[in-house]
Write an enzyme that holds these catalytic residues in place. Structure first.
Site, short mmCIF file in Angstrom:
data_model
loop_
_atom_site.label_atom_id
_atom_site.label_comp_id
_atom_site.label_asym_id
_atom_site.label_seq_id
_atom_site.Cartn_x
_atom_site.Cartn_y
_atom_site.Cartn_z
N HIS A 179 43.79 28.66 23.21
CA HIS A 179 42.52 28.38 22.91
C HIS A 179 42.53 29.16 21.60
O HIS A 179 41.63 30.56 21.52
CB HIS A 179 41.48 28.10 23.31
CG HIS A 179 40.40 27.21 23.19
ND1 HIS A 179 40.41 26.31 23.26
CD2 HIS A 179 39.37 27.71 22.52
CE1 HIS A 179 38.78 26.09 22.53
NE2 HIS A 179 38.16 26.84 22.09
N HIS A 226 36.34 21.57 16.74
CA HIS A 226 38.16 23.08 16.74
C HIS A 226 38.89 21.99 16.37
O HIS A 226 40.21 22.96 15.69
CB HIS A 226 37.62 23.57 17.50
CG HIS A 226 37.48 23.21 19.39
ND1 HIS A 226 36.45 22.19 19.40
CD2 HIS A 226 38.81 22.82 19.59
CE1 HIS A 226 36.94 21.99 20.95
NE2 HIS A 226 38.06 22.38 20.95
N SER A 231 44.48 22.59 21.49
CA SER A 231 43.31 21.40 21.68
C SER A 231 43.66 19.91 20.87
O SER A 231 42.74 19.06 21.04
CB SER A 231 41.85 22.37 21.29
OG SER A 231 41.06 23.13 21.60
N GLY A 238 31.47 20.76 15.44
CA GLY A 238 31.65 22.39 15.48
C GLY A 238 30.94 22.90 17.14
O GLY A 238 30.99 23.68 17.38
N GLU A 242 15.10 15.81 21.72
CA GLU A 242 14.33 16.11 20.35
C GLU A 242 15.47 16.92 19.95
O GLU A 242 16.06 16.23 18.51
CB GLU A 242 13.51 17.77 20.41
CG GLU A 242 12.16 17.55 20.46
CD GLU A 242 11.30 17.44 21.85
OE1 GLU A 242 10.57 17.10 22.17
OE2 GLU A 242 12.12 17.78 22.54
N HIS A 257 43.46 25.64 16.47
CA HIS A 257 43.58 25.31 17.69
C HIS A 257 44.24 24.74 17.65
O HIS A 257 43.95 22.82 18.22
CB HIS A 257 41.53 24.88 17.43
CG HIS A 257 40.90 26.20 17.55
ND1 HIS A 257 40.14 25.64 16.29
CD2 HIS A 257 40.21 26.45 18.81
CE1 HIS A 257 39.29 27.08 16.64
NE2 HIS A 257 38.77 26.99 18.56
#
Length: 615
Positions: free
Chosen positions: A253, A68, A31, A115, A356, A28
């Site tokens: 991407h 990523h 990104s 991730g 949770e 990636h």
């Protein structure tokens, strides 16, 4: 570093992200490129970290929530001198430490596996809670998020909890590059939309141009000086920044650039700038591992006690013996009995409320700092946090999870409150330990034993009182079982755990009165399972009957079956489990309706023995 040098460092991070992805043929890079200035300024001006001593108690903690973008992280490691260029170019290769998404199993500078988006900030909240409330060494926690992951509900569980805890040692940096995997994100470059949301949760918000290194530097300094609330820096950036063919373009991407050599040239070529990362200040050791002798609660054989009560009392005792144990609650501590720990050790008790995902994430954060967390809620509600449990395993995190109110035996509350899938869920987690005690002394011993295990450990407790079968001196090794009754003339083995152990014993008494001798095994360790004892019982009796307060799939019956998947002949096997959707009824009525009470066990046992005789 001055403005020009920081800009050059950012370009180096871009170039190395492109090169690493090109060498791997995947990754990636775009990104990574959008956040280059954000990370260059952090690394060179604001991070305090000793790469040679990753466990230094005063090290700042950095979490790459957008996992990523690992090429960017590894490029930072190269700039800091932690790895060399040769290793950088092993990205994503078999055997390389530089995986597609970073994990602490491979790299000592990684705090948690990421991730699965939406998890880095919740874990960062846990790390920051540890730092502010019990480590107290002054470290800061920095979390780099992507804008796409702000659609995850877990982000907002974390946002609210961070503000509630006044975590002014936590800074979230959001790389708002507008583009997700398949196209634009929900809010695109509307930074005001994100700012309003974080501000509503009580965060200090800063909006900047993420490619202006001076603006980034000022924002980090402002975050460091903010008191009483966490800070979010919302940085407007461009995906693929610096390369015309990739900048702010859709459809790239997760793909290496088509012409990496031209991209590197456009970015100004390969550089080898090295950064002297600021060292952390001197700090004390985190905490003592042990502070006393473990005095577990003791129960007399024949009395009645709920295993959830034994859990709470044993946890409080463990907290007295070990100064590294912390407890986390999902606002049900009065039911799980975790509140007993709170009364004894309020400084190490953390209320996460009905969130949770944040509960488990916080446990992972504490574990990353060397603490031994026990996180408790209803067994049914842990299913909501399954992805966090799965990623805890990927991280190699040592966390203890406790699920109370398991099975139909809880009674009138009905199926929404009944944990009937939890054993299957927890057995499926890599490297997990799954325990299901049937009495109070067994529970207490297993609570203590869990602390010494690796990986994810799960303890299932029962709501109602049950007879105490074992003496306080009995030992329960993990991976073992207990044969509660046996003879040389046994014709059937009943394997049970938890609440069904008591039903199995009643059924064995009834069958014995009819001349059918029954062996009863308490399989308290559901994973790892006691294969030797199960195989011996099968050889001696020829017939096995499993009974569990759990759905048929993935629970005790499947654990028993796994003991025979080695090619040898299978014994006759019948499995009793909850196969219908329960309603509201008393605990005894629930067990009967589900076909897992003593009457049902005896009936199934008679039929199994008769069928074996016929054949």
């Amino acid at each position: 570093m001055n403005t020009r040098q920081l800009t050059e460092l950012a370009q180096q991070l871009r170039v190395d992200s492109v090169r690493a992805s090109a060498a791997a043929g995947s990754g990636h890079p775009t990104s990574s490129m959008s956040a280059a200035e954000l990370m260059a300024v952090l690394l060179a001006r604001h991070l305090h970290y000793d790469f040679e001593r990753p466990q230094h108690p005063a090290n700042d903690r950095f979490v790459l929530s957008k996992g990523h973008a690992s090429p960017l992280l590894y490029s930072m490691y190269k700039a800091a001198g932690a790895i060399n260029d040769t290793e950088l170019l092993t990205f994503r290769r078999l055997g390389s430490r530089l995986e597609g998404h970073p994990t602490p199993r491979r790299l000592p500078w990684v705090e948690t596996a990421t991730g699965s988006l939406g998890q880095g900030l919740p874990v960062g909240v846990g790390i920051a809670m540890a730092g502010k409330r019990i480590d107290r060494t002054g470290y800061r926690v920095w979390v780099l998020c992507g804008d796409s992951e702000l659609a995850e509900g877990s982000i907002w569980e974390a946002a609210e909890h961070a503000a509630y805890e006044h975590l002014d040692n936590l800074t979230a940096v959001v790389d708002v590059n507008r583009l997700g995997q398949r196209g634009p994100t929900r809010h695109g470059h509307d930074l005001g939309a994100y700012a309003r949301r974080f501000a509503a949760f009580g965060w200090h918000t800063i909006v900047i141009d993420g490619h202006d290194v001076d603006a980034v530097d000022r924002a980090y300094a402002e975050a460091g000086s903010t008191r009483g609330q966490p800070t979010v820096i919302l940085a407007r950036t461009l995906k693929g920044k610096g390369v015309e063919a990739a900048q702010d373009r859709e459809g790239l991407h997760g793909k290496p650039l088509k012409d990496p050599e031209a991209a590197v040239e456009e970015l100004g070529g390969v550089r080898d700038i090295r950064v002297e990362v600021q060292p952390p200040p001197a700090a004390r050791m985190l905490h003592a591992v042990r502070t006393g002798h473990l005095e577990l609660p003791r129960y007399e054989t024949g009395e009645r006690a709920a295993t959830r009560d034994a859990f709470g009392q044993a946890l409080a005792a463990l907290g007295t013996a070990r100064g590294d144990v912390v407890a986390l609650d999902g606002e049900v501590g009065d039911s799980t009995r975790a509140e007993l720990f709170a009364k004894e050790h309020p400084d190490r008790y953390f209320e996460c409320y009905i969130a949770e995902q944040q509960l488990v994430a916080a446990a992972v954060g504490f574990a990353s700092r060397g603490w031994v967390p026990y996180a408790a809620t209803f067994a049914a509600f842990l299913t909501r946090a399954h992805d966090f449990i799965r990623m805890a395993s990927v991280s190699g995190a040592g966390i203890n999870l406790v699920g109370s109110h398991a099975g139909v035996s809880i009674g009138q509350d009905g199926p929404s409150q009944m944990g009937l899938e939890d054993l299957a869920m927890m057995r499926a987690v890599h490297g997990s330990t799954v325990l299901y005690p049937c009495d109070a002394n067994q529970t207490a011993k297993l609570v203590g034993a869990m602390a010494g295990r690796d990986g994810v450990r799960y303890l299932r407790t029962t709501r109602g009182e049950t007879p105490v079968l074992y003496s306080p001196t009995e030992e329960f090794p993990i991976g073992g079982s207990k044969v509660l009754r046996a003879s040389d003339t046994d014709r059937l083995t009943v394997v049970a755990a938890g609440i069904t152990v008591h039903e199995a014993l009643k059924a064995a008494d009834a069958l014995d009165a009819e001349g059918i001798q029954v062996r009863v095994i308490d399989l308290y360790s559901v994973k790892p399972v006691d294969r030797r004892t199960l195989r011996e019982a099968a050889e001696r009796t020829g017939c096995l009957l499993t009974v569990e307060d759990h759905h048929e799939e993935g629970g005790l019956g499947d654990a028993v079956l796994d003991a025979f998947l080695d090619g040898r002949p299978l014994p006759r096997l019948v499995r009793l489990a909850v196969r219908t959707m329960p309603g509201s009824a008393t605990p005894d009525e629930q067990l009967h309706a589900a076909g897992i009470d003593a009457e049902a066990i005896a009936a199934a046992g008679r039929l199994l023995v008769e069928t074996a005789i016929v054949h």
